[in-house]
Design an enzyme around this catalytic site. Structure first.
Site, PDB file in Angstrom:
ATOM      1  N   SER A  23       0.831  -1.216   0.000  1.00  0.00           N
ATOM      2  CA  SER A  23       0.000   0.000   0.000  1.00  0.00           C
ATOM      3  C   SER A  23       0.862   1.261   0.000  1.00  0.00           C
ATOM      4  O   SER A  23       0.581   2.229  -0.711  1.00  0.00           O
ATOM      5  CB  SER A  23      -0.892   0.031   1.240  1.00  0.00           C
ATOM      6  OG  SER A  23      -1.822  -1.008   1.185  1.00  0.00           O
ATOM      7  N   ASP A 321      -6.847  -8.090   4.854  1.00  0.00           N
ATOM      8  CA  ASP A 321      -6.122  -9.003   3.965  1.00  0.00           C
ATOM      9  C   ASP A 321      -5.543 -10.198   4.718  1.00  0.00           C
ATOM     10  O   ASP A 321      -4.946 -11.078   4.112  1.00  0.00           O
ATOM     11  CB  ASP A 321      -5.003  -8.243   3.235  1.00  0.00           C
ATOM     12  CG  ASP A 321      -5.583  -7.153   2.333  1.00  0.00           C
ATOM     13  OD1 ASP A 321      -6.733  -7.295   1.887  1.00  0.00           O
ATOM     14  OD2 ASP A 321      -4.888  -6.151   2.091  1.00  0.00           O
ATOM     15  N   LYS A 348     -12.703  -8.993  -3.286  1.00  0.00           N
ATOM     16  CA  LYS A 348     -11.243  -8.874  -3.411  1.00  0.00           C
ATOM     17  C   LYS A 348     -10.804  -9.607  -4.684  1.00  0.00           C
ATOM     18  O   LYS A 348     -11.612  -9.849  -5.556  1.00  0.00           O
ATOM     19  CB  LYS A 348     -10.560  -9.446  -2.163  1.00  0.00           C
ATOM     20  CG  LYS A 348     -10.871  -8.655  -0.901  1.00  0.00           C
ATOM     21  CD  LYS A 348     -10.218  -7.304  -0.943  1.00  0.00           C
ATOM     22  CE  LYS A 348     -10.680  -6.406   0.172  1.00  0.00           C
ATOM     23  NZ  LYS A 348     -10.301  -5.024  -0.039  1.00  0.00           N
ATOM     24  N   ARG A 352     -13.188 -14.271  -1.346  1.00  0.00           N
ATOM     25  CA  ARG A 352     -12.341 -14.979  -0.373  1.00  0.00           C
ATOM     26  C   ARG A 352     -13.148 -15.751   0.673  1.00  0.00           C
ATOM     27  O   ARG A 352     -12.650 -16.728   1.226  1.00  0.00           O
ATOM     28  CB  ARG A 352     -11.381 -13.995   0.311  1.00  0.00           C
ATOM     29  CG  ARG A 352     -10.290 -13.541  -0.629  1.00  0.00           C
ATOM     30  CD  ARG A 352      -9.263 -12.642   0.033  1.00  0.00           C
ATOM     31  NE  ARG A 352      -8.251 -12.257  -0.937  1.00  0.00           N
ATOM     32  CZ  ARG A 352      -7.498 -11.169  -0.854  1.00  0.00           C
ATOM     33  NH1 ARG A 352      -7.644 -10.345   0.158  1.00  0.00           N
ATOM     34  NH2 ARG A 352      -6.599 -10.901  -1.782  1.00  0.00           N
TER      35      ARG A 352
HETATM   36  C1  S3P Z   1      -5.656  -1.370   0.007  1.00  0.00           C
HETATM   37  C2  S3P Z   1      -6.851  -1.344   0.652  1.00  0.00           C
HETATM   38  C3  S3P Z   1      -7.656  -2.527   0.960  1.00  0.00           C
HETATM   39  C4  S3P Z   1      -6.866  -3.817   0.760  1.00  0.00           C
HETATM   40  C5  S3P Z   1      -5.998  -3.805  -0.446  1.00  0.00           C
HETATM   41  C6  S3P Z   1      -5.048  -2.622  -0.446  1.00  0.00           C
HETATM   42  C7  S3P Z   1      -4.953  -0.101  -0.211  1.00  0.00           C
HETATM   43  O1  S3P Z   1      -8.804  -2.497   0.195  1.00  0.00           O
HETATM   44  O2  S3P Z   1      -7.714  -4.942   0.736  1.00  0.00           O
HETATM   45  O3  S3P Z   1      -5.235  -4.999  -0.511  1.00  0.00           O
HETATM   46  O4  S3P Z   1      -3.743  -0.100  -0.525  1.00  0.00           O
HETATM   47  O5  S3P Z   1      -5.591   0.954  -0.077  1.00  0.00           O
HETATM   48  P1  S3P Z   1     -10.076  -1.564   0.602  1.00  0.00           P
HETATM   49  O6  S3P Z   1     -10.278  -0.583  -0.475  1.00  0.00           O
HETATM   50  O7  S3P Z   1     -11.194  -2.536   0.769  1.00  0.00           O
HETATM   51  O8  S3P Z   1      -9.753  -0.887   1.889  1.00  0.00           O
END
Ligand code: S3P
Length: 444
Positions: A23, A321, A348, A352
């Protein structure tokens, strides 16, 4: 990939680091592209997802040098007005955050993705970005997204997200950097806040507040794009990559894991709390701040016995995650563990919730799916089986851990999905499997 143990795995000791946070690497690239001057990204995650974002900013005409220091982004220069087709691959973050940035810049582009990404919901960003005056359309609510130039400046927005989502929040904040009025994003629970931290670190003016009902709001002041300055960003190790190694340790009484330089942002920290509730010893040392993010060393010791545990829906955004690997922990813990409110896991890289039940079910895991909740009965051995990652990196990790609980060979199809977020996982895993007395074989 095949993993087999002929007898119960022995405990191991592992000390090291995990690859950089996915991220944070995405965000460092995107903000570095528009900030004035040089942004030096140290220890970036070099994996399929973040390389897609690197491709996006290079298509904008931003120069990025790759060297020993990490990645050096030369930002804040004139950008290309027509990017053509950008392949976001499997990466939801590239598509959703990238769309926000490109809408802010008002450039022409088509954002496309692989089969999995093309099934994921995009209206959640398209709708608010259009309300701000952005020119963006989806195809029936999904990718590809088509973006074009707009007339006039972007408007501000006050927007309440129906579900906590860091990608949607960040998409609006990135577009909002060019808005002529304030952008306020409220979410029912605080999702990961890396964008807010990095924006502030690079000079943007934003305020955060909580409502009496626990809702979180972030408010970005108008015209912040020109306030951003390139900085040195040291990327911490990804807690989502530390999690599978920690679960492996927790499965083997007496095993010990020491991981240095792991991101300890509380909005990502739900996993460690659950581990502790299950009876696992987790210690944090040398905690410090780097580029606005807490980092430190994590030590985990595998307990003699694991307790079953319950994960409430309010905790889910902070361990989003990590649910697949926690499902494996639940399979070892005596009793029934419960996970409530997993609806977001259905959208996702795969569904999942269903995949956890079906794939671990093939190995004899007793898992019940009731609405968006999962109930997992643990304390029994699993059996060898042929299972599939369904092209989802988090499921590939989950299945490799489950092999430690199985009697017989576990064959994981689609293990190459691991390259999405943790390309060296197989090597680390091989070390652990061999130390534990098993065999790991990669084919294909
Ligand atoms: C992420 C946010 C999450 C996560 C993803 C990465 C990010 O999703 O599941 O792997 O980098 O902002 P969400 O948009 O559901 O929060």
């Amino acid at each position: 990939m095949r993993i087999a143990f002929s007898k119960s795995p022995r405990p191991f000791f592992y000390e090291g680091e995990v690859p950089g946070d996915k991220s944070i690497t995405h965000r460092a690239l995107l903000l570095g592209a528009i900030a004035k001057g040089r942004t030096v990204i140290r220890r970036p995650l070099r994996a399929a997802d973040t390389l897609a974002t690197l491709g996006l900013i290079r298509a904008l005409g931003v120069q990025v040098d790759e060297g020993d220091e990490g990645w050096v982004v030369h930002g804040g220069t004139e950008v290309s007005r027509d990017l053509g087709i950008i392949d976001c691959g499997n990466s939801g973050t590239t598509m959703r955050l990238g769309a926000g940035l490109l809408v802010g810049l008002g450039v022409r582009a088509t954002l496309a993705g692989d089969a999995s990404l093309s099934r994921r919901p995009m209206e959640r960003i398209v709708k608010p970005l259009r309300l701000m005056g952005g020119c963006i359309v989806s195809h029936g609510g999904r990718a590809p997204l088509t973006l074009g130039p707009r007339e006039g400046e972007l408007r501000g927005i006050r927007y309440r997200l129906p579900v906590a989502s860091a990608q949607v929040k960040s998409s609006l904040l990135l577009a909002g950097l060019w808005a002529k009025e304030e952008v306020a994003v409220r979410e029912p629970l605080l999702s990961r806040d890396h964008t807010e931290r990095l924006l502030r670190y690079m000079g943007a003016d934003l305020e955060e507040s909580w409502s009496p009902y626990g809702e979180h709001q972030v408010l970005l002041k108008p015209h912040q794009a020109q306030e951003l300055t390139g900085k040195a960003i040291s990327v911490p190790g990804d807690p989502s990559s530390a999690a599978p190694l920690a679960v492996l340790t927790a499965l083997l009484p007496g095993a010990r894991l020491v991981l240095r330089h792991v991101g300890l942002n509380p909005t990502r920290g739900g996993f460690w709390k659950v581990l502790q509730r299950a009876g696992v010893e987790v210690r944090f040392q040398e905690v410090r701040d780097e580029a606005g993010e807490p980092v430190g060393t994590v030590e985990v010791v595998g307990p003699e016995e694991l307790r079953s545990f319950s994960v409430d829906s309010e905790e889910v955004p902070h361990l989003l995650d990590e649910v697949p690997v926690l499902a494996v922990l639940a399979l070892k813990a005596k009793g029934v563990s419960s996970f409530y409110g997993l609806s977001e896991l259905r959208v996702k890289e795969s569904d999942r919730v269903r995949a956890i039940r079906e794939e671990l079910g093939k190995m004899g895991g007793a898992i019940e799916e009731r609405g968006d909740d999962l109930f997992i009965k643990g304390g029994r051995f699993l059996r060898g089986a042929r299972v599939s990652s369904r092209g989802d990196h988090r499921l590939a990790m989950m299945l490799s851990l489950a092999a430690f609980l199985a009697r017989g060979e576990v064959e994981i199809e689609g293990a190459e999905a691991l390259s999405v977020s943790f390309p060296s996982f197989r090597d680390v895993l091989r070390e652990m499997v061999e130390e534990a007395g098993g065999v790991l074989e990669v084919y294909g």
